[in-house]
Scaffold this motif. Structure first.
Motif, PDB file in Angstrom:
ATOM      1  N   UNK A   1       4.740  17.980  17.727  1.00 37.28           N
ATOM      2  CA  UNK A   1       3.652  17.585  16.818  1.00 37.28           C
ATOM      3  C   UNK A   1       2.433  18.478  17.005  1.00 37.28           C
ATOM      4  N   UNK A   2       2.094  18.777  18.249  1.00 43.64           N
ATOM      5  CA  UNK A   2       0.949  19.657  18.504  1.00 43.64           C
ATOM      6  C   UNK A   2       1.205  21.064  17.969  1.00 43.64           C
ATOM      7  N   UNK A   3       2.433  21.542  18.107  1.00 44.82           N
ATOM      8  CA  UNK A   3       2.769  22.857  17.556  1.00 44.82           C
ATOM      9  C   UNK A   3       2.655  22.850  16.033  1.00 44.82           C
ATOM     10  N   UNK A   4       3.091  21.766  15.412  1.00 49.05           N
ATOM     11  CA  UNK A   4       3.008  21.661  13.957  1.00 49.05           C
ATOM     12  C   UNK A   4       1.559  21.626  13.492  1.00 49.05           C
ATOM     13  N   UNK A   5       0.720  20.887  14.222  1.00 45.57           N
ATOM     14  CA  UNK A   5      -0.707  20.831  13.885  1.00 45.57           C
ATOM     15  C   UNK A   5      -1.336  22.208  14.069  1.00 45.57           C
ATOM     16  N   UNK A   6      -0.952  22.911  15.094  1.00 43.16           N
ATOM     17  CA  UNK A   6      -1.470  24.255  15.311  1.00 43.16           C
ATOM     18  C   UNK A   6      -0.953  25.259  14.293  1.00 43.16           C
ATOM     19  N   UNK A   7       0.244  25.024  13.786  1.00 47.47           N
ATOM     20  CA  UNK A   7       0.847  25.929  12.811  1.00 47.47           C
ATOM     21  C   UNK A   7       0.236  25.766  11.418  1.00 47.47           C
ATOM     22  N   UNK A   8      -0.325  24.607  11.144  1.00 44.97           N
ATOM     23  CA  UNK A   8      -0.887  24.316   9.827  1.00 44.97           C
ATOM     24  C   UNK A   8      -1.929  25.309   9.340  1.00 44.97           C
ATOM     25  N   UNK A   9      -2.902  25.694  10.152  1.00 48.36           N
ATOM     26  CA  UNK A   9      -3.918  26.634   9.666  1.00 48.36           C
ATOM     27  C   UNK A   9      -3.381  28.014   9.271  1.00 48.36           C
ATOM     28  N   UNK A  10      -2.202  28.377   9.753  1.00 41.58           N
ATOM     29  CA  UNK A  10      -1.654  29.672   9.348  1.00 41.58           C
ATOM     30  C   UNK A  10      -1.169  29.652   7.903  1.00 41.58           C
ATOM     31  N   UNK A  11      -1.014  28.453   7.330  1.00 49.00           N
ATOM     32  CA  UNK A  11      -0.529  28.348   5.958  1.00 49.00           C
ATOM     33  C   UNK A  11      -1.638  28.183   4.932  1.00 49.00           C
ATOM     34  N   UNK A  12      -2.850  27.894   5.382  1.00 50.37           N
ATOM     35  CA  UNK A  12      -3.929  27.666   4.431  1.00 50.37           C
ATOM     36  C   UNK A  12      -5.204  28.320   4.944  1.00 50.37           C
ATOM     37  N   UNK A  13      -6.154  28.361   4.086  1.00 52.96           N
ATOM     38  CA  UNK A  13      -7.440  28.930   4.468  1.00 52.96           C
ATOM     39  C   UNK A  13      -7.572  30.370   4.007  1.00 52.96           C
ATOM     40  N   UNK A  14      -8.739  30.936   4.213  1.00 55.42           N
ATOM     41  CA  UNK A  14      -8.987  32.292   3.721  1.00 55.42           C
ATOM     42  C   UNK A  14      -8.202  33.358   4.485  1.00 55.42           C
ATOM     43  N   UNK A  15      -7.850  33.066   5.736  1.00 56.12           N
ATOM     44  CA  UNK A  15      -7.130  34.071   6.511  1.00 56.12           C
ATOM     45  C   UNK A  15      -5.683  33.650   6.756  1.00 56.12           C
ATOM     46  N   UNK A  16      -5.065  33.108   5.755  1.00 58.01           N
ATOM     47  CA  UNK A  16      -3.681  32.649   5.886  1.00 58.01           C
ATOM     48  C   UNK A  16      -2.765  33.831   6.134  1.00 58.01           C
ATOM     49  N   UNK A  17      -1.999  33.726   7.198  1.00 52.95           N
ATOM     50  CA  UNK A  17      -1.088  34.816   7.557  1.00 52.95           C
ATOM     51  C   UNK A  17       0.293  34.648   6.943  1.00 52.95           C
ATOM     52  N   UNK A  18       0.655  33.427   6.657  1.00 55.04           N
ATOM     53  CA  UNK A  18       1.957  33.159   6.047  1.00 55.04           C
ATOM     54  C   UNK A  18       1.772  32.537   4.681  1.00 55.04           C
ATOM     55  N   UNK A  19       2.637  32.897   3.783  1.00 57.86           N
ATOM     56  CA  UNK A  19       2.608  32.273   2.467  1.00 57.86           C
ATOM     57  C   UNK A  19       3.547  31.071   2.483  1.00 57.86           C
ATOM     58  N   UNK A  20       3.199  30.020   1.761  1.00 64.07           N
ATOM     59  CA  UNK A  20       4.064  28.831   1.729  1.00 64.07           C
ATOM     60  C   UNK A  20       5.483  29.135   1.264  1.00 64.07           C
ATOM     61  N   UNK A  21       5.649  30.112   0.399  1.00 59.51           N
ATOM     62  CA  UNK A  21       6.989  30.457  -0.083  1.00 59.51           C
ATOM     63  C   UNK A  21       7.865  30.927   1.075  1.00 59.51           C
ATOM     64  N   UNK A  22       7.303  31.716   1.976  1.00 57.53           N
ATOM     65  CA  UNK A  22       8.079  32.184   3.119  1.00 57.53           C
ATOM     66  C   UNK A  22       8.443  31.041   4.063  1.00 57.53           C
ATOM     67  N   UNK A  23       7.538  30.111   4.231  1.00 58.72           N
ATOM     68  CA  UNK A  23       7.828  28.962   5.087  1.00 58.72           C
ATOM     69  C   UNK A  23       8.929  28.107   4.468  1.00 58.72           C
TER      70      UNK A  23
END
Length: 107
Positions: A64-86
């Protein structure tokens, strides 16, 4: 209304719904999940239940903590991953799991 008192809104139409609001964790799916995931020995005594719950919590909390930490990589101005790739990655994981489960069932 006097200080310290709590105003309770009456829910006239659905006593069952009111009960579920008070106890949201009493979900029948949780019981089915526990019976399927925990070994039968876990339900024989309190020590077994506590051990199974401890191992389960030790697995779930980091996930759960990893999932919460992974969330910001999918949204925000500096998103590193696109939702399509996930979504494609998740589909690949599900395909792999399903294929391994099917191969085990057939063999």
């Amino acid at each position: 209304m006097p200080a310290g008192s709590i105003e309770v809104e009456a829910d006239q139409g659905a006593p069952c719904r009111r009960w579920r609001k008070q106890f949201p964790t009493l979900d029948p799916k949780a019981i089915l999940f526990a019976v399927a995931v925990f070994p039968a020995e876990a339900f024989r005594d309190v020590g077994g239940i506590l051990q199974a719950m401890g191992f389960f919590a030790a697995t779930i909390v980091p996930a759960a903590l990893a999932w919460v930490g992974f969330g910001p990589t999918l949204s925000g101005p500096r998103a590193r991953l696109r939702p399509v790739l996930v979504q494609r990655g998740a589909a690949l994981v599900l395909l792999t799991f399903s294929a391994s489960l099917g191969a085990t069932a057939l063999s």
